[in-house]
Design a protein around this motif. Structure first.
Motif, PDB file in Angstrom:
ATOM      1  N   ASP A  21     -18.204   5.428  76.873  1.00 24.96           N
ATOM      2  CA  ASP A  21     -17.423   5.870  75.827  1.00 24.96           C
ATOM      3  C   ASP A  21     -18.067   6.129  74.632  1.00 24.96           C
ATOM      4  O   ASP A  21     -17.868   7.223  73.269  1.00 24.96           O
ATOM      5  N   THR A 227     -13.485   8.728  71.243  1.00 25.32           N
ATOM      6  CA  THR A 227     -12.755   7.390  70.831  1.00 25.32           C
ATOM      7  C   THR A 227     -11.754   7.281  71.552  1.00 25.32           C
ATOM      8  O   THR A 227     -10.880   8.316  72.093  1.00 25.32           O
ATOM      9  N   VAL A 228     -11.705   6.398  71.668  1.00 21.86           N
ATOM     10  CA  VAL A 228     -10.133   5.871  72.502  1.00 21.86           C
ATOM     11  C   VAL A 228      -8.913   4.961  71.562  1.00 21.86           C
ATOM     12  O   VAL A 228      -9.573   4.443  71.239  1.00 21.86           O
ATOM     13  N   ARG A 229      -7.851   5.942  71.539  1.00 18.93           N
ATOM     14  CA  ARG A 229      -6.849   5.356  70.560  1.00 18.93           C
ATOM     15  C   ARG A 229      -5.117   4.469  70.847  1.00 18.93           C
ATOM     16  O   ARG A 229      -5.276   5.092  72.352  1.00 18.93           O
ATOM     17  N   GLY A 230      -5.370   3.970  70.212  1.00 19.14           N
ATOM     18  CA  GLY A 230      -3.613   2.842  71.175  1.00 19.14           C
ATOM     19  C   GLY A 230      -4.229   2.044  72.194  1.00 19.14           C
ATOM     20  O   GLY A 230      -3.068   1.618  72.338  1.00 19.14           O
ATOM     21  N   ARG A 233      -2.597  -1.727  71.038  1.00 19.19           N
ATOM     22  CA  ARG A 233      -1.233  -1.867  71.431  1.00 19.19           C
ATOM     23  C   ARG A 233       0.053  -1.696  72.044  1.00 19.19           C
ATOM     24  O   ARG A 233       0.677  -1.843  71.687  1.00 19.19           O
ATOM     25  N   GLN A 360     -13.333   0.966  77.955  1.00 17.15           N
ATOM     26  CA  GLN A 360     -12.215   0.172  76.869  1.00 17.15           C
ATOM     27  C   GLN A 360     -11.845  -0.594  77.066  1.00 17.15           C
ATOM     28  O   GLN A 360     -11.933  -2.110  76.678  1.00 17.15           O
ATOM     29  N   ALA A 419      -3.050   4.959  76.545  1.00 17.41           N
ATOM     30  CA  ALA A 419      -4.285   4.938  75.253  1.00 17.41           C
ATOM     31  C   ALA A 419      -5.266   6.233  75.672  1.00 17.41           C
ATOM     32  O   ALA A 419      -4.577   6.643  76.819  1.00 17.41           O
ATOM     33  N   THR A 422      -9.955  11.154  72.621  1.00 10.26           N
ATOM     34  CA  THR A 422     -10.889  11.896  72.327  1.00 10.26           C
ATOM     35  C   THR A 422     -11.951  12.637  71.476  1.00 10.26           C
ATOM     36  O   THR A 422     -12.348  11.291  71.230  1.00 10.26           O
ATOM     37  N   LYS A 424     -13.995  12.671  68.868  1.00  8.26           N
ATOM     38  CA  LYS A 424     -14.711  11.959  67.366  1.00  8.26           C
ATOM     39  C   LYS A 424     -14.044  13.159  66.522  1.00  8.26           C
ATOM     40  O   LYS A 424     -14.823  13.947  66.687  1.00  8.26           O
TER      41      LYS A 424
END
Length: 426
Positions: A21, A227-230, A233, A360, A419, A422, A424
């Motif tokens: 990543d 970057t990896v989001r979510g 959560r 991640q 997740a 995307t 950056k």
């Protein structure tokens, strides 16, 4: 013991790369001679051999340490927990260290930490024993994460083979320390300090072998583009993380306390060490087989529940069943724990939609998971100190097993974590 599991070829494209990543797909190292490649492969496998003797050598000598030094059961529980705690605290630093100093040089530096920490445990000082265990644990934590990434980068077409050899080496190191520490102590004299310090010898030899390979190599250029989001959560990501952490808690209970449990029940020190050694070596079989089976199943719920139940049943048998059957329980325990750890790593891959998310999720599962795992051996030691017997640990085994089943019911479902990777700035 928790060695990394060998992966099935269908999973090779998603093998977890701790640096995935943070930079574009890695390029293989420049073409090297076949001899150098063999030396590289041998070196990293030998590094893997030195990632677990710190744990299992302490386990089999713990009763002597307590008897001769005045170490209390409560302090012993913290001593067995400390290296495991380091695995969780320092594993997240591994990718940054690898990018900053280069993977090879970071591995070398961490091998030096393992050598220094292991050697310092032979001082006979209780205070230094704690400090030295932490130093070795830091080195192990970082190398745990970096070695699989190196396999994918430099052995892209033999990743499954290298991970299999890695698994066997880690199991071999743990089993050797469990089975040979007490006999070496009796043969060479010097008591438990020398017995613990002896495991610095193979670590030092590997460090000397690795240094000429690692020192000339500079850090590679790194470009952080994804970057990896979510992930943090996501409920499924936490279920995978808890499965990793809870099965590791049971594994490190076995690594840290099975020998003392068996000795309290009447086995001599050497035999107790051999039992742990057999259990650890048995893990190799299921570590090699379970990923292939799991990848072919519609879901992994059944496997998760089976290995959890078998692990707890075998641990309870070691605690209460007649000692005449202890070798059977040891083998069953090895089968179950090898399968549970192999499944934990496989679930990280199967629940991830791409390699960026997998990297991640791997960091989350190992970082948080080992922090969870640290409470296992800690609580066993505390219960022993409070009650004067290991029998009270049976309740703890069952509770951890029930939570492991619950997390496996979620983590084993055929879904991806929610997740998204995307670019950056996007």
């Amino acid at each position: 013991m928790n060695a990394p599991a060998a992966t099935h070829p269908v999973l090779d494209d998603l093998l977890i790369d701790t640096e995935a990543d943070n930079r574009p797909p890695p390029h293989p190292t420049p073409a090297a001679s076949r001899g150098r490649q063999l030396l590289l492969g041998l070196s990293v496998v030998l590094i893997a051999f030195n990632l677990r003797p710190v744990f299992s050598s302490l386990s089999v000598t713990l009763p002597e340490i307590m008897a001769t030094s005045g170490l209390t059961p409560t302090a012993a529980s913290f001593l067995t927990t400390l290296p495991v705690l380091c695995l969780g605290l320092f594993a997240p630093l591994a990718p940054w260290l690898g990018r900053r100093f280069g993977t090879e040089r970071t591995l070398l530096g961490c091998m030096l930490l393992i050598v220094v920490g292991t050697l310092a445990r032979g001082s006979g000082s209780l205070a230094l024993l704690f400090v030295a265990s932490a130093i070795a644990g830091i080195g192990i934590a970082v190398n745990n994460v970096l070695l699989p990434a190196l396999f994918k980068r430099d052995f892209a077409h033999r990743a499954a083979l290298m991970m299999g050899l890695y698994t066997m080496a880690v199991c071999g190191g743990a089993a050797s320390a469990a089975g040979l520490t007490v006999p070496l102590e009796h043969a060479l004299g010097g008591g438990w300090p020398r017995a613990l310090a002896l495991w610095a010898v193979p670590a030092a030899l590997v460090t000397l072998l690795w240094a000429p390979l690692a020192l000339p190599l500079k850090p590679r250029a790194s470009e952080s583009g994804v970057t990896v989001r979510g992930l943090w959560r996501d409920r499924l990501a936490w279920q995978v993380t808890l499965f990793m952490g809870l099965q590791s808690a049971l594994a490190y209970i076995v690594m840290g306390w099975l020998a003392p449990i068996l000795r309290e029940r009447g086995l001599d020190a050497a035999t107790a060490g051999y039992v742990v050694s057999v259990s650890v070596m048995t893990q190799v079989v299921t570590c090699l087989v379970v990923p292939s089976i799991a990848a072919r199943c519609r879901n992994q719920v059944g496997i998760a529940v089976a290995v959890a139940v078998l692990t707890v049943a075998a641990m309870l048998a070691c605690l209460f069943a007649p000692l005449a059957g202890v070798w059977v329980w040891a083998v069953l325990l090895g089968i179950a724990q090898g399968g549970s750890f192999a499944l934990a790593l496989t679930l990280i891959v199967l629940r991830s939609p791409d390699s960026h998310v997998a990297a991640q999720l791997s960091g989350m599962a190992q970082g948080v998971g080992y922090l969870v795992a640290a409470f296992g051996p800690l609580l066993v030691g505390l219960l022993r100190g409070w009650t004067g017997s290991f029998a009270s640990s049976a309740v703890l085994f069952v509770l951890i097993g029930a939570a492991l089943v619950a997390s496996g019911l979620g983590a084993g479902r055929t879904q991806y974590v929610r997740a998204v990777a995307t670019a950056k700035g996007a």
